[in-house]
Design an enzyme around this catalytic site. Structure first.
Site, short mmCIF file in Angstrom:
data_model
loop_
_atom_site.label_atom_id
_atom_site.label_comp_id
_atom_site.label_asym_id
_atom_site.label_seq_id
_atom_site.Cartn_x
_atom_site.Cartn_y
_atom_site.Cartn_z
N ASP A 57 98.64 2.02 34.63
CA ASP A 57 98.09 2.69 33.45
C ASP A 57 96.59 2.85 33.70
O ASP A 57 96.03 2.20 34.60
CB ASP A 57 98.36 1.79 32.23
CG ASP A 57 97.53 2.17 31.02
OD1 ASP A 57 97.62 3.34 30.60
OD2 ASP A 57 96.81 1.30 30.51
N ASP A 75 93.65 3.78 30.86
CA ASP A 75 92.74 3.27 29.83
C ASP A 75 93.11 1.87 29.39
O ASP A 75 94.21 1.63 28.92
CB ASP A 75 92.75 4.22 28.63
CG ASP A 75 92.18 5.58 28.99
OD1 ASP A 75 92.88 6.59 28.77
OD2 ASP A 75 91.06 5.64 29.53
N GLY A 125 97.31 9.41 22.66
CA GLY A 125 96.98 10.83 22.89
C GLY A 125 95.83 11.26 22.01
O GLY A 125 95.90 11.10 20.78
N GLU A 176 96.77 13.96 19.39
CA GLU A 176 97.61 13.35 18.34
C GLU A 176 96.76 12.47 17.43
O GLU A 176 96.96 12.39 16.21
CB GLU A 176 98.72 12.53 19.00
CG GLU A 176 99.74 13.37 19.77
CD GLU A 176 99.27 13.78 21.16
OE1 GLU A 176 98.13 13.46 21.56
OE2 GLU A 176 100.05 14.47 21.85
N ARG A 224 89.46 19.55 23.74
CA ARG A 224 88.83 20.02 24.99
C ARG A 224 87.35 19.64 25.00
O ARG A 224 86.82 19.17 26.01
CB ARG A 224 89.01 21.53 25.14
CG ARG A 224 90.40 21.97 25.59
CD ARG A 224 90.43 23.44 26.02
NE ARG A 224 90.07 24.33 24.91
CZ ARG A 224 90.98 24.79 24.02
NH1 ARG A 224 92.25 24.40 24.12
NH2 ARG A 224 90.60 25.60 23.03
N THR A 250 99.57 7.71 32.96
CA THR A 250 98.63 7.52 31.86
C THR A 250 98.83 8.53 30.75
O THR A 250 99.30 9.65 31.00
CB THR A 250 97.18 7.64 32.36
OG1 THR A 250 96.28 7.55 31.26
CG2 THR A 250 96.96 8.98 33.08
N THR A 251 98.48 8.13 29.53
CA THR A 251 98.49 9.06 28.41
C THR A 251 97.25 9.94 28.42
O THR A 251 97.26 11.06 27.90
CB THR A 251 98.55 8.27 27.08
OG1 THR A 251 99.78 7.56 27.02
CG2 THR A 251 98.43 9.19 25.89
N SER A 271 94.15 12.41 29.66
CA SER A 271 94.20 13.72 30.31
C SER A 271 93.72 13.62 31.75
O SER A 271 92.87 12.79 32.07
CB SER A 271 93.29 14.69 29.52
OG SER A 271 93.56 14.55 28.13
C1 XBP Z 1 95.26 5.72 26.36
C2 XBP Z 1 95.40 6.80 25.37
C3 XBP Z 1 94.58 8.05 25.54
C4 XBP Z 1 93.09 7.73 25.44
C5 XBP Z 1 92.28 8.97 25.14
O1 XBP Z 1 95.89 6.19 27.53
O2 XBP Z 1 96.19 6.65 24.43
O3 XBP Z 1 94.94 8.91 24.47
O4 XBP Z 1 92.91 6.84 24.33
O5 XBP Z 1 92.51 9.94 26.15
P1 XBP Z 1 96.53 5.14 28.61
P2 XBP Z 1 92.86 11.44 25.71
O6 XBP Z 1 96.30 3.73 28.11
O7 XBP Z 1 98.01 5.48 28.70
O8 XBP Z 1 95.78 5.41 29.89
O9 XBP Z 1 91.88 11.85 24.65
O10 XBP Z 1 92.74 12.25 26.99
O11 XBP Z 1 94.28 11.37 25.20
MG MG Z 2 96.29 1.73 28.37
#
Ligand code: XBP
Ligand code: MG
Length: 230
Positions: free
Chosen positions: A8, A10, A50, A53, A74, A113-114, A116
């Site tokens: 993952d 973040d 997301g 979302e 964006r 990962t969620t 972008s």
């Molecule tokens: C964590 C998320 C993402 C980030 C923000 O992703 O939920 O939405 O918080 O990134 P992960 P975006 O832990 O799966 O890496 O604004 O690009 O969604």
């Molecule tokens: Mg995470």
């Protein structure tokens, strides 16, 4: 037999959510929206995975006028990647060594990962000064799938690109949503909570440790997989 680690991003590769929160707030400010997400606001909103979302949930909660969510996201992504390029974000303790050890052991390295894709690229440049595609053989990002974690979509996309069965892979996560996504994809998953996910329910994890160094490297992860340690 373990053949690949699926990371993952973040909260797992690095503590990035404070930078995301700053990027969201800077974007609201640039759009003259009188809105600011506090740490506590963001902790609550992070249960919605997301960025698009999350913005949509927030707008629904406050009943804001029609906002172009995609355009705002964006702009947020542009702000996030600019902030990341300013430096100051490091890999979580133990993650760099684990990746190096995995590579030396011949394990394939993957991201699911969620967030972008541009954010993954920005992090790789910031911490390794290399494109993400040079660090990871497969990258599956949130903007490539319909359903974000806890749905399994991004892990299933990673497995499809990897061409391996879930049983030959191990996911590494920081959050309940990420764990649920990995498990729904049939993956074993270890968890080390991040600052925003401490205290979440990690039932179903193969192992939970305060930090990634406490998994004792590839041998420790293999011992967990073989059921030799709790
Ligand atoms: C964590 C998320 C993402 C980030 C923000 O992703 O939920 O939405 O918080 O990134 P992960 P975006 O832990 O799966 O890496 O604004 O690009 O969604
Ligand atoms: Mg995470």
């Amino acid at each position: 037999m373990l053949e690949a680690l699926i990371f993952d991003v973040d909260g797992t590769l690095a503590e990035t959510e404070e930078l995301h929160r700053r990027a969201f707030n800077d974007t609201f400010s640039a759009a003259n929206l009188d809105r600011h997400w506090s740490v506590e606001d963001y902790r609550r909103l992070l249960t919605t995975t997301g960025g698009k979302e999350r913005i949509a949930r927030f707008i629904a909660e406050i009943g804001a006028a029609q906002i172009d969510i995609a355009a705002m996201h964006r702009a947020k992504t542009d702000r996030y990647t600019a902030l990341m390029a300013e430096g100051g974000i490091a890999l979580r303790t133990g993650i760099g060594a684990l990746i190096d050890q995995a590579r030396a052991s011949g394990l394939r390295l993957v991201v699911a990962t969620t967030t972008s894709r541009p954010n993954v690229e920005a992090l790789a440049l910031a911490v390794w000064d290399r494109p993400a595609g040079e660090m990871f053989e497969v990258i599956a990002a949130g903007d490539e799938v319909d359903r974000k974690k806890p749905a399994p979509d991004v892990y299933l996309l990673a497995l499809a690109r990897l061409g391996l069965p879930a049983a030959h892979c191990l996911a590494l996560e920081d959050s309940r949503n990420g764990l649920a996504a990995a498990r729904a994809a049939g993956l074993a998953c270890v968890v080390s909570p991040s600052t925003y996910t401490v205290g979440e329910d990690f039932t179903g994890a193969l192992g939970v440790r305060a930090g990634f160094t406490e998994f004792d490297g590839i041998s420790g992860l293999n011992a967990l997989i073989m059921g030799q340690t709790a």
